[in-house]
Motif scaffolding. Structure first.
Motif, mmCIF file in Angstrom:
data_model
loop_
_atom_site.group_PDB
_atom_site.id
_atom_site.type_symbol
_atom_site.label_atom_id
_atom_site.label_comp_id
_atom_site.label_asym_id
_atom_site.label_seq_id
_atom_site.Cartn_x
_atom_site.Cartn_y
_atom_site.Cartn_z
ATOM 1 N N VAL A 153 0.836 -1.206 0.000
ATOM 2 C CA VAL A 153 0.000 0.000 0.000
ATOM 3 C C VAL A 153 0.866 1.249 0.000
ATOM 4 N N GLU A 154 1.935 1.242 0.847
ATOM 5 C CA GLU A 154 2.833 2.408 0.924
ATOM 6 C C GLU A 154 3.504 2.656 -0.426
ATOM 7 N N GLU A 155 3.925 1.589 -1.081
ATOM 8 C CA GLU A 155 4.586 1.732 -2.380
ATOM 9 C C GLU A 155 3.609 2.254 -3.431
ATOM 10 N N THR A 156 2.371 1.778 -3.377
ATOM 11 C CA THR A 156 1.356 2.234 -4.331
ATOM 12 C C THR A 156 1.076 3.723 -4.153
ATOM 13 N N ILE A 157 0.904 4.137 -2.905
ATOM 14 C CA ILE A 157 0.640 5.559 -2.622
ATOM 15 C C ILE A 157 1.828 6.405 -3.055
ATOM 16 N N ARG A 158 3.034 5.911 -2.789
ATOM 17 C CA ARG A 158 4.243 6.675 -3.150
ATOM 18 C C ARG A 158 4.328 6.856 -4.667
ATOM 19 N N ALA A 178 4.952 13.993 -4.535
ATOM 20 C CA ALA A 178 5.587 14.529 -3.323
ATOM 21 C C ALA A 178 6.176 13.410 -2.481
ATOM 22 N N LEU A 179 5.425 12.318 -2.337
ATOM 23 C CA LEU A 179 5.929 11.190 -1.549
ATOM 24 C C LEU A 179 6.968 10.380 -2.325
ATOM 25 N N ARG A 180 6.800 10.326 -3.649
ATOM 26 C CA ARG A 180 7.724 9.540 -4.454
ATOM 27 C C ARG A 180 9.155 10.064 -4.344
ATOM 28 N N ASN A 181 9.287 11.366 -4.120
ATOM 29 C CA ASN A 181 10.623 11.970 -4.051
ATOM 30 C C ASN A 181 11.126 12.179 -2.626
ATOM 31 N N SER A 182 10.379 11.681 -1.630
ATOM 32 C CA SER A 182 10.736 11.993 -0.241
ATOM 33 C C SER A 182 11.746 11.010 0.331
ATOM 34 N N GLY A 183 12.878 10.874 -0.345
ATOM 35 C CA GLY A 183 13.977 10.074 0.182
ATOM 36 C C GLY A 183 14.885 10.931 1.048
ATOM 37 N N SER A 214 12.435 7.851 9.006
ATOM 38 C CA SER A 214 11.728 6.573 9.135
ATOM 39 C C SER A 214 11.502 5.907 7.779
ATOM 40 N N THR A 215 11.153 6.691 6.764
ATOM 41 C CA THR A 215 10.902 6.096 5.451
ATOM 42 C C THR A 215 12.161 5.426 4.906
ATOM 43 N N GLU A 216 13.301 6.073 5.105
ATOM 44 C CA GLU A 216 14.554 5.490 4.647
ATOM 45 C C GLU A 216 14.918 4.265 5.479
ATOM 46 N N TRP A 217 14.636 4.311 6.771
ATOM 47 C CA TRP A 217 14.962 3.180 7.643
ATOM 48 C C TRP A 217 14.178 1.932 7.222
ATOM 49 N N PHE A 218 12.910 2.108 6.887
ATOM 50 C CA PHE A 218 12.088 0.962 6.518
ATOM 51 C C PHE A 218 12.452 0.433 5.131
ATOM 52 N N CYS A 219 12.818 1.336 4.235
ATOM 53 C CA CYS A 219 13.069 0.927 2.847
ATOM 54 C C CYS A 219 14.535 0.596 2.581
ATOM 55 N N ASN A 220 15.448 1.317 3.257
ATOM 56 C CA ASN A 220 16.886 1.136 2.990
ATOM 57 C C ASN A 220 17.647 1.035 4.312
ATOM 58 N N LYS A 221 17.298 0.035 5.091
ATOM 59 C CA LYS A 221 17.848 -0.065 6.444
ATOM 60 C C LYS A 221 19.369 -0.209 6.436
ATOM 61 N N GLU A 222 19.894 -1.022 5.548
ATOM 62 C CA GLU A 222 21.339 -1.235 5.510
ATOM 63 C C GLU A 222 22.083 0.051 5.193
ATOM 64 N N SER A 223 21.535 0.823 4.282
ATOM 65 C CA SER A 223 22.159 2.098 3.934
ATOM 66 C C SER A 223 22.117 3.067 5.119
ATOM 67 N N GLU A 224 20.991 3.104 5.839
ATOM 68 C CA GLU A 224 20.868 3.985 6.992
ATOM 69 C C GLU A 224 21.820 3.577 8.114
ATOM 70 N N LEU A 225 21.991 2.277 8.300
ATOM 71 C CA LEU A 225 22.955 1.794 9.303
ATOM 72 C C LEU A 225 24.369 2.232 8.937
ATOM 73 N N TYR A 226 24.697 2.140 7.655
ATOM 74 C CA TYR A 226 26.032 2.556 7.207
ATOM 75 C C TYR A 226 26.254 4.051 7.439
ATOM 76 N N LEU A 227 25.240 4.871 7.114
ATOM 77 C CA LEU A 227 25.371 6.316 7.300
ATOM 78 C C LEU A 227 25.479 6.675 8.789
ATOM 79 N N ALA A 228 24.703 6.003 9.637
ATOM 80 C CA ALA A 228 24.773 6.267 11.070
ATOM 81 C C ALA A 228 26.148 5.894 11.620
ATOM 82 N N LYS A 229 26.656 4.741 11.194
ATOM 83 C CA LYS A 229 27.985 4.308 11.660
ATOM 84 C C LYS A 229 29.063 5.276 11.174
#
Length: 698
Positions: free
Chosen positions: A67-72, A77-82, A574-589
């Motif tokens: 559903v989230e992907e369909t709405i995005r 506006a949501l499609r570009n909210s990375g 949060s959107t990035e964490w749910f969709c790209n968790k590994e990338s967010e972990l790398y950036l946080a580290k």
């Protein structure tokens, strides 16, 4: 679906229930009729023995993701909210907001200048009056008469006037509302009848103050002399006999009582304390700020407190203003002035006699010692002061030494009378304590003969005395013991818990929900080799982020305040964490590693700003636009066409608000005439008036 799966689990091991099992499978197939693959996957998971709850939760997550992907996809506006889009928007807003704030001063100055310029043109008689009064050496009009004769021009030249209520009555005529707005600051110190004359001079009134601080008394803020070298004392030198009957209702309380709820606003951001533990006692106390203040934690776990317990011979530690406490207070003050001259200092005594005795002892010990600097370099307005709590409101310093001045009457016998602190009428004792303990920016040191842990809470019947003992315990414990004012633990929500667990698995040590006020950091990252120092604040866009009322609060003020206190900052979306968790972990580290590399074991002391050089203080007039028009040398003023107008437009193109006289002189000096005849003067004035009327010049 969850119910069907649960029923399936109950009957699948029972052979006699095979018909029921078949019906449940048919029902499950009907629920997922659009996806044969999902039905087969569910049956396979059930047959493998997986718990129905886990299967159902997995389907819900997949459905929510779909559903989230369909709405995005459907919403640009949501499609570009990375991360790149969100970070870019926040950074752009912060930059634009900072520019807006920096440009506010110049904009206001320009508006005031334009208004003053218009008033000069509209009221030439007032201009002449003021210039005449300026030229006179004697027999000048009084300020009251001058204001009555030239109110428009004086207000435009000086749009903001700062006066006490008494000066307002003496200076301004009472016959009309001369000002658009009258603002009262420190309104808790003003009695209503003294404010009436000021209110009458304005069309609107704004009343600002803190009802949790001092109310009007004979020793209040507006009743004391503004003298850095004097100790202001109460009329009654016996503090023990202080009676709150001297207090009256303040203007602040009177206005709050008559205004509806929408007419009262509470300012919640607290900026003074660079370590929120300095304000924690007042913020947590239900009779003071009741956890309503928004504060920010320090980057250090080291307490901003030190407790000096005075011990010694009977004669040194007993009675009011004990000798041992006086000497130790002065010793601590002198040591600070010599060792940390970069930090401003104040000594606050609970009684006026005690403040006077400390001042006398300081003068005796310090004398003319040239090694003692009474104010930090570049900050002459923060001179070292010794005050008692009746006269300290409005002051603040980097470091405050609080000297109680009440020793036991005899060894082993506790004292329960602490002068004005004992008064519970209108909570005046607690409010006085609140003023004293909230003056410091960086550190508080207490010098006292009182051991607060010797007191039995059941015998502390006064709200003020109980507050004093609670505060002394808080300082004595290094900011740990708030007693029944203790801070409540805030649990993490599932999103924050997932971040915490994931970062801990990466070897990152951190404290969740760090802080003691209503606003807490989601995660405070500790230095791996120095756990007592925090190097990075990690915040997620969770509930606390979205609870902020404005974008300025959540995206600029909060982060800017943290950075001012020494924090480095990293945001997890949060959107990035749910969709790209590994990338967010790398950036946080990566952010943690950069903070570790930037960390200094001993931060450099801030250097005072150098005095501005004279050349830098010289302002240069804006340049005029284009080439200066030539002015032909003609025989008569009537022979000129547009040349005079062209020259006036060029002369005013620098943006400066020129008066008619300045423009006239500039034009006349370019003409070939030696005399200022009526025809010449009228022609130039007509050109000026015409250009002003059509908006070609300001």
């Amino acid at each position: 679906m969850e119910a069907v799966l649960k029923r399936f689990d109950e009957i699948r091991t029972q052979l006699p229930n095979a018909p029921d099992l078949q019906r449940q499978l048919k029902q499950l197939e009907g629920l997922v009729a659009d996806s044969k693959e999902l039905f087969e996957e569910l049956v396979e998971q059930l047959c493998s023995g997986e718990a129905p709850k886990l299967i159902s939760d997995g389907v819900k997550r997949r459905w929510a993701s779909y559903v989230e992907e369909t709405i995005r996809i459907q919403s640009p506006a949501l499609r570009n909210s990375g991360r790149q889009y969100l970070d870019g928007n926040v950074n752009d807003f912060r930059a634009r907001d900072a520019v807006h704030i920096r440009s506010t001063g110049p904009r206001i100055r320009r508006l005031c200048a334009e208004r003053a310029h218009a008033m000069r043109l509209a009221h030439p008689e007032q201009v002449e009056l003021i210039e005449t009064q300026h030229r006179r050496r004697r027999n000048r009009l009084s300020a009251r008469k001058l204001f009555a004769k030239a109110p428009e021009l004086l207000k435009s030249l000086k749009p903001c006037w700062a006066m006490s209520p008494l000066v307002v009555s003496e200076l301004l005529p009472p016959d009309k509302a001369f000002f658009d707005v009258v603002i009262f600051d420190e309104a808790s110190q003003i009695v209503p009848f003294e404010a009436v004359t000021s209110i009458l001079r304005g069309k609107q009134t704004i009343v600002a103050g803190d009802s949790k601080q001092l109310s009007p008394t004979s020793t209040s803020f507006f009743a004391t002399k503004d003298d850095e070298d004097e100790i202001t004392t109460s009329d009654d030198l016996e503090d023990d006999t202080f009676d709150a009957i001297d207090e009256t209702e303040s203007l602040l309380e009177a206005v709050k009582a008559v205004l509806p709820g929408q007419g009262v606003r509470t300012l919640s951001w607290h900026y003074r304390s660079e370590d929120e533990r300095l304000i924690a006692f007042s913020n947590q106390h239900p009779e003071l700020y009741g956890r309503r203040l928004v504060t920010a934690p320090s980057i250090s776990v080291e307490p901003p407190f030190k407790y000096h317990l005075v011990e010694g011979a009977l004669s040194d530690v007993t009675g009011k203003s004990p000798r041992g406490e006086i000497e130790l207070t002065v010793h601590v003050a002198i040591a600070h002035l010599k060792q940390r001259p970069d930090l401003s200092l104040a000594v606050i005594a609970l009684g006026s006699d005690h403040a006077r005795n400390i001042q006398n002892e300081f003068d005796r010990q310090a004398g003319d010692d040239s090694s003692i600097a009474l104010c930090p370099p570049g900050r002459p307005d923060e001179k070292f002061i010794i005050r008692h709590l009746e006269s300290i409101q409005g002051d603040e310093r980097d470091v405050v030494i609080l000297s109680t001045g009440y020793g036991p009457r005899e060894i082993g016998k506790l004292r329960f009378d602490f002068g004005p602190i004992n008064s519970d009428k209108n909570l005046s004792g607690l409010r006085r304590l609140n003023v004293a303990v909230t003056r410091a920016r960086k550190r508080v040191e207490v010098v006292s003969t009182i051991n607060p842990y010797q007191y039995d809470d059941n015998r502390l019947n006064s709200v003020g005395v109980k507050g004093l003992i609670q505060y002394l315990r808080f300082v004595h414990s290094g900011g740990e013991d708030l007693g029944d004012l203790s801070v409540e633990t805030v649990p993490m929500n599932p999103f924050e818990q997932d971040i915490y667990d994931s970062l801990r698995e990466q070897g990152i040590e951190m404290v969740p929900q760090y802080g003691v006020s209503g606003y807490r950091l989601d995660f405070a990252v500790q230095h791996p080799d120095s756990p007592g120092r925090f190097i990075l604040a990690i915040e997620a866009d969770g509930a606390s982020y979205h609870s902020s009322e404005t974008a300025r609060d959540r995206d600029r003020i909060r982060q800017a305040h943290l950075e001012r206190l020494g924090w480095k900052f990293h945001r997890i979306w949060s959107t990035e964490w749910f969709c790209n968790k590994e990338s967010e972990l790398y950036l946080a580290k990566q952010a943690v590693e950069e903070a570790i590399n930037a960390y200094k074991e001993e931060p450099e002391l801030p250097q005072p700003e150098p005095e501005p050089e004279l050349e830098k203080l010289v302002s240069f007039a804006p340049e005029k636009q284009g080439q200066e028009p030539s002015m032909p040398q003609l025989a008569s003023i009537d022979d000129y066409g547009t040349e005079i107008a062209d020259y006036i437009i060029w002369f005013c193109s620098d943006g400066i608000l020129h008066s008619d006289d300045e423009i006239f002189e500039a034009v006349f000096t370019r003409l070939p005439f030696t005399r200022r005849g009526i025809r010449i003067a009228n022609r130039i004035k007509d050109e000026i008036n015409n250009l002003r009327s059509i908006g070609r010049i300001a």
